[in-house]
Design a protein around this motif. Structure first.
Motif, PDB file in Angstrom:
ATOM      1  N   ILE A 129     -72.636 -27.914  40.960  1.00 32.49           N
ATOM      2  CA  ILE A 129     -73.607 -28.043  42.192  1.00 32.49           C
ATOM      3  C   ILE A 129     -74.753 -29.166  41.604  1.00 32.49           C
ATOM      4  CG2 ILE A 129     -75.741 -26.941  43.270  1.00 32.49           C
ATOM      5  CD1 ILE A 129     -74.550 -24.392  42.843  1.00 32.49           C
ATOM      6  N   PRO A 130     -74.761 -30.333  42.538  1.00 37.38           N
ATOM      7  CA  PRO A 130     -75.703 -31.309  42.128  1.00 37.38           C
ATOM      8  C   PRO A 130     -77.042 -30.900  42.230  1.00 37.38           C
ATOM      9  CG  PRO A 130     -74.831 -31.465  44.299  1.00 37.38           C
ATOM     10  CD  PRO A 130     -74.059 -30.310  43.725  1.00 37.38           C
ATOM     11  N   THR A 131     -77.934 -31.984  41.463  1.00 37.12           N
ATOM     12  CA  THR A 131     -79.389 -31.639  41.499  1.00 37.12           C
ATOM     13  C   THR A 131     -79.907 -31.847  42.783  1.00 37.12           C
ATOM     14  OG1 THR A 131     -79.301 -32.891  39.186  1.00 37.12           O
ATOM     15  CG2 THR A 131     -81.695 -32.477  40.542  1.00 37.12           C
ATOM     16  N   ASN A 132     -80.912 -30.811  43.004  1.00 41.60           N
ATOM     17  CA  ASN A 132     -81.869 -30.910  44.419  1.00 41.60           C
ATOM     18  C   ASN A 132     -80.871 -30.403  45.419  1.00 41.60           C
ATOM     19  OD1 ASN A 132     -84.090 -31.911  43.070  1.00 41.60           O
ATOM     20  ND2 ASN A 132     -83.352 -33.650  43.411  1.00 41.60           N
ATOM     21  N   HIS A 133     -79.579 -29.793  45.254  1.00 40.69           N
ATOM     22  CA  HIS A 133     -78.867 -29.193  46.277  1.00 40.69           C
ATOM     23  C   HIS A 133     -79.590 -27.733  46.787  1.00 40.69           C
ATOM     24  CE1 HIS A 133     -75.387 -27.198  48.295  1.00 40.69           C
ATOM     25  NE2 HIS A 133     -74.776 -28.521  48.438  1.00 40.69           N
ATOM     26  N   PRO A 134     -79.402 -27.201  47.880  1.00 39.50           N
ATOM     27  CA  PRO A 134     -79.883 -25.984  48.241  1.00 39.50           C
ATOM     28  C   PRO A 134     -79.394 -24.834  47.584  1.00 39.50           C
ATOM     29  CG  PRO A 134     -79.199 -27.401  50.184  1.00 39.50           C
ATOM     30  CD  PRO A 134     -78.738 -28.102  49.167  1.00 39.50           C
ATOM     31  N   LEU A 135     -78.255 -24.970  47.108  1.00 39.11           N
ATOM     32  CA  LEU A 135     -77.811 -23.751  46.164  1.00 39.11           C
ATOM     33  C   LEU A 135     -77.934 -23.752  44.826  1.00 39.11           C
ATOM     34  CD1 LEU A 135     -74.187 -23.533  47.660  1.00 39.11           C
ATOM     35  CD2 LEU A 135     -75.883 -22.176  47.948  1.00 39.11           C
ATOM     36  N   SER A 136     -78.831 -24.706  44.303  1.00 38.71           N
ATOM     37  CA  SER A 136     -79.124 -24.986  42.884  1.00 38.71           C
ATOM     38  C   SER A 136     -79.952 -24.008  42.330  1.00 38.71           C
ATOM     39  CB  SER A 136     -79.695 -26.361  42.548  1.00 38.71           C
ATOM     40  OG  SER A 136     -80.827 -26.551  43.332  1.00 38.71           O
TER      41      SER A 136
ATOM     42  N   GLN B 236     -68.850 -32.217  30.475  1.00 28.77           N
ATOM     43  CA  GLN B 236     -69.348 -33.469  30.175  1.00 28.77           C
ATOM     44  C   GLN B 236     -70.444 -34.087  31.158  1.00 28.77           C
ATOM     45  OE1 GLN B 236     -66.370 -36.757  30.657  1.00 28.77           O
ATOM     46  NE2 GLN B 236     -64.942 -34.953  31.012  1.00 28.77           N
ATOM     47  N   HIS B 237     -70.568 -33.284  32.430  1.00 29.92           N
ATOM     48  CA  HIS B 237     -71.312 -33.836  33.359  1.00 29.92           C
ATOM     49  C   HIS B 237     -72.772 -33.179  33.610  1.00 29.92           C
ATOM     50  CE1 HIS B 237     -67.821 -36.161  34.769  1.00 29.92           C
ATOM     51  NE2 HIS B 237     -67.124 -35.028  34.640  1.00 29.92           N
ATOM     52  N   ARG B 238     -73.030 -32.348  32.447  1.00 35.11           N
ATOM     53  CA  ARG B 238     -74.468 -31.971  32.692  1.00 35.11           C
ATOM     54  C   ARG B 238     -75.442 -32.884  32.108  1.00 35.11           C
ATOM     55  NH1 ARG B 238     -71.608 -27.151  30.955  1.00 35.11           N
ATOM     56  NH2 ARG B 238     -71.503 -25.469  32.379  1.00 35.11           N
ATOM     57  N   PRO B 239     -76.737 -33.097  32.435  1.00 37.98           N
ATOM     58  CA  PRO B 239     -77.297 -32.070  33.443  1.00 37.98           C
ATOM     59  C   PRO B 239     -77.101 -32.508  34.984  1.00 37.98           C
ATOM     60  CG  PRO B 239     -78.938 -33.479  32.534  1.00 37.98           C
ATOM     61  CD  PRO B 239     -77.563 -34.113  32.075  1.00 37.98           C
ATOM     62  N   HIS B 240     -76.252 -33.496  35.130  1.00 41.11           N
ATOM     63  CA  HIS B 240     -76.126 -33.874  36.618  1.00 41.11           C
ATOM     64  C   HIS B 240     -75.701 -32.673  37.385  1.00 41.11           C
ATOM     65  CE1 HIS B 240     -77.129 -37.774  35.176  1.00 41.11           C
ATOM     66  NE2 HIS B 240     -76.377 -37.636  34.332  1.00 41.11           N
ATOM     67  N   LEU B 241     -74.719 -31.889  36.894  1.00 38.25           N
ATOM     68  CA  LEU B 241     -74.366 -30.739  37.664  1.00 38.25           C
ATOM     69  C   LEU B 241     -74.597 -29.648  36.761  1.00 38.25           C
ATOM     70  CD1 LEU B 241     -70.700 -32.231  38.431  1.00 38.25           C
ATOM     71  CD2 LEU B 241     -72.767 -31.670  39.912  1.00 38.25           C
ATOM     72  N   THR B 242     -74.979 -28.401  37.692  1.00 33.31           N
ATOM     73  CA  THR B 242     -75.038 -27.060  36.984  1.00 33.31           C
ATOM     74  C   THR B 242     -73.957 -26.290  37.679  1.00 33.31           C
ATOM     75  OG1 THR B 242     -76.733 -26.451  38.768  1.00 33.31           O
ATOM     76  CG2 THR B 242     -77.447 -27.461  36.857  1.00 33.31           C
ATOM     77  N   THR B 243     -73.721 -25.179  36.783  1.00 31.74           N
ATOM     78  CA  THR B 243     -72.479 -24.195  37.410  1.00 31.74           C
ATOM     79  C   THR B 243     -72.998 -22.799  37.765  1.00 31.74           C
ATOM     80  OG1 THR B 243     -72.066 -23.522  35.187  1.00 31.74           O
ATOM     81  CG2 THR B 243     -70.902 -25.618  36.053  1.00 31.74           C
ATOM     82  N   ARG B 244     -72.415 -22.439  38.757  1.00 29.59           N
ATOM     83  CA  ARG B 244     -72.635 -21.018  39.329  1.00 29.59           C
ATOM     84  C   ARG B 244     -71.455 -20.398  39.576  1.00 29.59           C
ATOM     85  NH1 ARG B 244     -76.930 -22.710  37.880  1.00 29.59           N
ATOM     86  NH2 ARG B 244     -78.753 -22.774  39.017  1.00 29.59           N
ATOM     87  N   THR B 245     -71.146 -19.100  39.186  1.00 26.91           N
ATOM     88  CA  THR B 245     -70.471 -18.069  39.108  1.00 26.91           C
ATOM     89  C   THR B 245     -70.060 -17.989  40.845  1.00 26.91           C
ATOM     90  OG1 THR B 245     -70.686 -16.943  37.208  1.00 26.91           O
ATOM     91  CG2 THR B 245     -69.389 -15.766  38.892  1.00 26.91           C
ATOM     92  N   ILE B 246     -68.707 -18.030  41.198  1.00 25.56           N
ATOM     93  CA  ILE B 246     -68.403 -17.592  42.532  1.00 25.56           C
ATOM     94  C   ILE B 246     -68.039 -16.326  42.479  1.00 25.56           C
ATOM     95  CG2 ILE B 246     -66.904 -18.330  44.574  1.00 25.56           C
ATOM     96  CD1 ILE B 246     -66.507 -20.988  43.104  1.00 25.56           C
ATOM     97  N   THR B 247     -68.801 -15.301  42.981  1.00 24.24           N
ATOM     98  CA  THR B 247     -68.652 -13.930  42.872  1.00 24.24           C
ATOM     99  C   THR B 247     -67.380 -13.074  43.483  1.00 24.24           C
ATOM    100  OG1 THR B 247     -69.875 -13.337  44.792  1.00 24.24           O
ATOM    101  CG2 THR B 247     -71.084 -13.783  42.482  1.00 24.24           C
ATOM    102  N   ASP B 248     -66.843 -13.879  44.433  1.00 20.03           N
ATOM    103  CA  ASP B 248     -65.872 -13.216  45.028  1.00 20.03           C
ATOM    104  C   ASP B 248     -64.484 -14.033  44.847  1.00 20.03           C
ATOM    105  OD1 ASP B 248     -66.929 -15.222  46.751  1.00 20.03           O
ATOM    106  OD2 ASP B 248     -66.845 -14.301  48.519  1.00 20.03           O
ATOM    107  N   ILE B 249     -64.493 -14.693  43.647  1.00 19.16           N
ATOM    108  CA  ILE B 249     -63.243 -15.210  43.211  1.00 19.16           C
ATOM    109  C   ILE B 249     -62.558 -14.494  41.830  1.00 19.16           C
ATOM    110  CG2 ILE B 249     -61.809 -17.253  42.270  1.00 19.16           C
ATOM    111  CD1 ILE B 249     -63.266 -19.095  44.160  1.00 19.16           C
ATOM    112  N   HIS B 250     -61.698 -13.788  41.856  1.00 21.36           N
ATOM    113  CA  HIS B 250     -61.384 -12.940  40.966  1.00 21.36           C
ATOM    114  C   HIS B 250     -60.115 -13.436  40.089  1.00 21.36           C
ATOM    115  CE1 HIS B 250     -64.194 -10.114  42.669  1.00 21.36           C
ATOM    116  NE2 HIS B 250     -63.740 -10.150  43.808  1.00 21.36           N
ATOM    117  N   THR B 251     -59.409 -14.253  40.533  1.00 20.32           N
ATOM    118  CA  THR B 251     -58.235 -14.735  39.993  1.00 20.32           C
ATOM    119  C   THR B 251     -58.599 -16.002  39.062  1.00 20.32           C
ATOM    120  OG1 THR B 251     -56.973 -14.182  41.792  1.00 20.32           O
ATOM    121  CG2 THR B 251     -55.906 -15.456  40.271  1.00 20.32           C
TER     122      THR B 251
END
Length: 313
Positions: free
Chosen positions: A170-177, A248-263
């Motif tokens: 997720i990029p900086t300042n994105h609603p999901l960040s 390598q793209h931090r801090p420009h991107l942050t990561t979040r778990t996608i809870t309903d992907i199990h594979t």
């Protein structure tokens, strides 16, 4: 009928284009065309439809292709039998890797193998995982580095290298960040950037969306994970990647778990069951390279994760 004519015929059939086939067999396009015309004359039937940009097989061409492959395989088997008696390893190996691959142990293995067996010609090709698996099953590739959902492709031998979950980058300042984790339904409300269809990560993502009954619009797609990350950084959407691809793209991107992907996508070296001595030796070098990877030189060291496996393609 000559063996080289069969080789050119197979090349045109697989590349679906005379120009690409000529590049593959290292002669001029006119030379390939001339030999194919001579083969068609000897067989008494056209082998290709020559209309449009791509070149398709005729019914006669489709009937001939399997036997042409068998004929060349038989010739290779004769050479291999004599070479084994003489203690030599030579021939040709076709090695595939996912597009934009940055898995350096594979390159280390190829280098070591070439040093020990310079008589073996190595052809390297890039493609999506789906098409590389098709080549392995068709006998037009000997070894491939592929990414598949959950497990290595069935019916083939495999050496698993890495598996890791998908994340939303997720990029900086994105609603999901500010969200601690995200769901597919959350992603459906925003633009998403992804690798193309036929890649391991895209297959995992598409299957999860279908299972959840969620439609996610893919706004942009590119073959290289670094390009996907760059698009996300520039605010064009949330990137669907693996954790190591984002490091390598931090801090420009942050990561979040996608809870309903199990594979999880799996990156593996994959090959058909074979008694090819050249491939056996290459597999030995691959096992050594992946088990004891060569440390990067100081001037080429990368941010942790930058040279991790390209699970996406």
């Amino acid at each position: 009928m000559e063996l080289r004519q069969l080789e050119y015929f197979i090349a045109v059939a697989e590349e679906e284009n005379f120009t690409r086939a000529a590049e593959r067999v290292h002669i001029s396009q006119s030379g390939v065309s001339s030999q194919i015309r001579q083969l068609e004359h000897d067989l008494g039937a056209p082998l290709f439809h020559r209309s449009g940009r791509n070149t398709g097989l005729t019914s006669a061409g489709r009937a001939a292709l399997r036997h042409a492959r068998s004929a060349l395989a038989a010739v290779d088997a004769v050479r291999q039998a004599v070479d084994e008696v003489n203690g030599l390893i030579r021939g040709r190996l076709v090695v595939g890797m996912v597009t934009a691959c940055t898995v350096t142990p594979l390159f280390d293995a190829l280098s070591a193998f070439h040093h020990h067996h310079p008589g073996v010609e190595i052809t390297l090709l890039e493609d999506t995982s789906d098409r590389l698996v098709e080549r392995l099953r068709a006998g037009t590739a000997d070894l491939a580095l592929v990414s598949t959902p959950g497990t290595p492709p069935p019916g083939l031998e495999a050496y698993e290298i890495i598996r890791e979950p998908l994340v939303a980058a997720i990029p900086t300042n994105h609603p999901l960040s500010s969200a601690p984790e995200v769901t597919l339904a959350d992603l459906a409300r925003h633009s998403v950037v992804s690798l193309p269809t036929g890649t391991g990560i895209r297959k995992v993502f598409d299957d999860a969306c279908a299972a959840a009954g969620v439609h996610v619009e893919i706004a942009f797609q590119a073959a290289a994970p670094s390009a996907i990350a760059d698009l996300a950084i520039r605010g064009l959407g949330v990137a669907i990647l693996s954790e190591s691809m984002v490091a390598q793209h931090r801090p420009h991107l942050t990561t979040r778990t996608i809870t309903d992907i199990h594979t999880q996508p799996v990156l593996s070296l994959t090959w058909p069951t074979t008694d090819n001595p050249a491939l056996r030796q290459l597999l030995h070098h691959c096992h050594t390279a992946f088990t004891h990877p060569t440390p990067p030189r100081p001037e080429t060291q990368k941010t942790p994760g930058q040279n991790e496996s390209d699970l996406g393609s």
